[in-house]
Design a protein around this motif. Structure first.
Motif, PDB file in Angstrom:
ATOM      1  N   GLY A 115      13.614 -31.973  10.080  1.00  0.00           N
ATOM      2  CA  GLY A 115      14.911 -31.604   9.537  1.00  0.00           C
ATOM      3  C   GLY A 115      15.219 -32.347   8.249  1.00  0.00           C
ATOM      4  N   ARG A 116      14.838 -33.600   8.192  1.00  0.00           N
ATOM      5  CA  ARG A 116      15.067 -34.388   6.979  1.00  0.00           C
ATOM      6  C   ARG A 116      14.133 -33.935   5.852  1.00  0.00           C
ATOM      7  NH1 ARG A 116      15.170 -38.397  11.097  1.00  0.00           N
ATOM      8  NH2 ARG A 116      13.075 -39.144  10.548  1.00  0.00           N
ATOM      9  N   VAL A 117      12.898 -33.623   6.197  1.00  0.00           N
ATOM     10  CA  VAL A 117      11.930 -33.179   5.192  1.00  0.00           C
ATOM     11  C   VAL A 117      12.368 -31.855   4.575  1.00  0.00           C
ATOM     12  CG1 VAL A 117       9.550 -32.368   4.866  1.00  0.00           C
ATOM     13  CG2 VAL A 117       9.997 -34.454   6.174  1.00  0.00           C
ATOM     14  N   LEU A 118      12.947 -30.956   5.377  1.00  0.00           N
ATOM     15  CA  LEU A 118      13.441 -29.687   4.844  1.00  0.00           C
ATOM     16  C   LEU A 118      14.471 -29.917   3.740  1.00  0.00           C
ATOM     17  CD1 LEU A 118      13.867 -27.582   8.122  1.00  0.00           C
ATOM     18  CD2 LEU A 118      12.059 -27.376   6.405  1.00  0.00           C
ATOM     19  N   LYS A 119      15.287 -30.936   3.902  1.00  0.00           N
ATOM     20  CA  LYS A 119      16.286 -31.253   2.880  1.00  0.00           C
ATOM     21  C   LYS A 119      15.611 -31.751   1.597  1.00  0.00           C
ATOM     22  CE  LYS A 119      19.864 -32.351   6.291  1.00  0.00           C
ATOM     23  NZ  LYS A 119      20.743 -33.404   6.856  1.00  0.00           N
ATOM     24  N   TRP A 120      14.533 -32.527   1.751  1.00  0.00           N
ATOM     25  CA  TRP A 120      13.801 -33.008   0.579  1.00  0.00           C
ATOM     26  C   TRP A 120      13.111 -31.853  -0.152  1.00  0.00           C
ATOM     27  CZ3 TRP A 120      14.356 -37.233  -2.033  1.00  0.00           C
ATOM     28  CH2 TRP A 120      14.834 -38.388  -1.414  1.00  0.00           C
ATOM     29  N   ILE A 121      12.566 -30.913   0.627  1.00  0.00           N
ATOM     30  CA  ILE A 121      11.927 -29.743   0.001  1.00  0.00           C
ATOM     31  C   ILE A 121      12.949 -28.962  -0.813  1.00  0.00           C
ATOM     32  CG2 ILE A 121      10.784 -27.528   0.459  1.00  0.00           C
ATOM     33  CD1 ILE A 121       9.529 -28.815   2.935  1.00  0.00           C
ATOM     34  N   LYS A 122      14.143 -28.799  -0.264  1.00  0.00           N
ATOM     35  CA  LYS A 122      15.194 -28.069  -0.976  1.00  0.00           C
ATOM     36  C   LYS A 122      15.636 -28.828  -2.220  1.00  0.00           C
ATOM     37  CE  LYS A 122      19.590 -25.719  -0.189  1.00  0.00           C
ATOM     38  NZ  LYS A 122      20.609 -25.354   0.833  1.00  0.00           N
TER      39      LYS A 122
END
Length: 492
Positions: free
Chosen positions: A124-131
């Motif tokens: 979930g945290r990585v998805l925010k970094w990708i965005k």
């Protein structure tokens, strides 16, 4: 265009979703366009087809290709309604993996979910970094993102890759898919299928919709196009003879009802001239159709889309289906009841499945995958169409128990013909096979977004040729590229 001026004669090649949409949009300006819609098949719809079923299965028809979609398909749903067809809601249930070491679902917690609880939250945290770093991280393949952020191989192979493969249709090419698709699966307001769940990864029973009888829908849509003056020309083959940026396009057209390349010239109709050519076919087919007339730019851009041959077997072999997927609730598949929400989910799953208007009460999965032990990045997919498609539930009636398992209609999807040594299709009882359908599938690898998507602007509209195949880029982008230059408006 001034009144009385000659109409622009347009050849739209491909009568699938993209071609039908293109023809329908141009038909709205019938005073400006004379539209000819071509396809080698005997019906419109492309991959969106229906087949007849024996009544013993509880329904007389089945959508055997495209079956449904999430609420983001609102334009598609509105289009269905325009012709009197209503998509039906269903609460989605999925089953990933086989056995306690690889099984998880969105209906109740499993030991696998408990094992990877920390990595689920980390994702979930990585998805925010990708965005946040989309131009940099978004283009990277999923397999690189998983390594870059130090996720375990088991988490990637057993949870992340099957999830993307099943819901984005990326199959065995999923490790090479750009991570932007993973981020948009959960986060993009216009594209996401559902919200990310930090406990179980997938939300519990998200809303989905099943499509109406697609054969009937495309028949009625075709009749509408005919009434608007569109010349629908099926079972027809084409060859491009000439393209000229000023004079237009010359095509050779023949009757393709024999479906025989050796005999194609026996059915020649004639050579015909068009002002514009719209290729609503896959990129590799467009490149092949252009042949020697393709420019180096077209060869480069269209050649950047990779395709893979898959096959779907529709059958009623419950023993086979149960042997490769987890189809029923088992206590050993259940994780910890560590919260009130989890306890409620487990209690729900334990129930004997009963029919509801929008799905099932109890564990009755619709979507399935399992990975191969000898190659865990590759999968087989499946559908329990009886649990999924609404016509079976309508036949049963609300609060009824499900049909006996040997009356269920299943589909097992075998991915990438080059990996056929892994396939389990020989285990299906031949007497229970209802149909077989091969697919020429578009692979969303990362090169597609670095070569094809940015390159399309350099070929679209050149030499009186436009590209709008659903599997050339993505429909929303391609249809805009076509309709805006021709009509001056965007198709919605």
């Amino acid at each position: 265009m001034a009144t009385g001026s000659p109409r622009t004669k347009v050849a739209v090649v491909g009568a699938g979703a993209a071609g039908m949409s293109c023809a329908s949009t141009l038909a709205q300006k019938g005073d400006q366009f004379e539209v000819h819609l071509f396809d080698s098949a005997s019906q419109t719809g492309g991959q969106a087809t229906s087949i007849a079923l024996d009544a013993r299965y509880g329904a007389t028809w089945l959508n055997d290709g495209v079956q449904g979609g999430s609420p983001i398909f609102r334009h598609t749903f509105n289009f269905f309604r325009r012709y009197g067809y209503e998509p039906q809601p269903v609460k989605l249930q999925v089953s990933f993996g086989k056995g306690t070491d690889s099984f998880f679902t969105n209906i109740f917690p499993s030991p696998l979910v408990d094992k990877f609880s920390g990595e689920i939250q980390k994702l979930g945290r990585v998805l925010k970094w990708i965005k946040l770093l989309m131009p940099l991280l978004g283009i990277l393949p999923v397999k690189v993102i998983l390594r870059l952020f130090r996720f375990s191989h088991d988490f990637g192979n057993r949870m992340v890759l099957p999830l993307i493969a099943l819901f984005l249709g990326t199959g065995n090419q999923t490790p090479n898919v750009s991570s932007v698709l993973l981020e948009r699966l959960f986060d993009d307001p216009q594209m996401k299928l559902w919200d990310y769940d930090p406990d179980t990864l997938l939300p519990n029973q998200p809303a989905m919709y099943t499509f109406p009888n697609l054969g009937d829908f495309y028949r009625d849509w075709t009749s509408y196009l005919d009434s608007k003056g569109v010349k629908v020309r099926l079972q027809t083959g084409l060859e491009i003879l000439k393209r000229d940026s000023k004079k237009g396009v010359d095509l050779r057209i023949w009757d393709d009802s024999t479906h025989s390349s050796e005999r194609r010239w026996e059915g020649i109709v004639h050579d015909e001239h068009f002002d514009e050519l719209v290729l609503c076919v896959p990129a590799d087919e467009a490149k092949k159709m252009l042949g020697k007339h393709a420019t180096w730019r077209e060869k480069y851009v269209l050649g950047g889309v990779n395709f893979y041959d898959d096959v779907t077997i529709t059958h009623s072999d419950a023993n086979y289906f149960n042997s490769i997927f987890e189809t029923r609730y088992k206590a050993e598949l259940c994780g910890k009841a560590s919260s009130e929400t989890r306890s409620e989910q487990i209690a729900f799953a334990k129930q004997t499945p009963r029919c509801r208007k929008d799905g099932w009460e109890g564990f009755a999965p619709m979507y399935y995958t399992h990975s191969f032990k000898q190659d865990p990045q590759k999968i087989e997919m499946g559908f329990d169409c009886t649990n999924y498609q609404h016509q079976f539930r309508q036949a049963l009636g609300e609060d009824s128990l499900s049909f006996e398992q040997d009356r269920h209609v299943y589909q097992t999807i075998f991915l990438n013909k080059e990996d056929s040594d892994l396939w389990t299709w020989e285990s299906i009882d031949k007497d229970k096979i209802i149909g077989e359908k091969w697919w020429h599938q578009f692979g969303h690898n990362w090169q597609h977004y670095t070569r094809v998507v940015p390159g399309m602007m350099f070929i679209n509209g050149r030499n009186r040729t436009l590209y709008a195949g659903s599997w050339t880029m993505v429909v929303s982008v391609c249809l805009y590229c076509v309709f805006q230059p021709l009509t001056g408006t965007e198709y919605a």
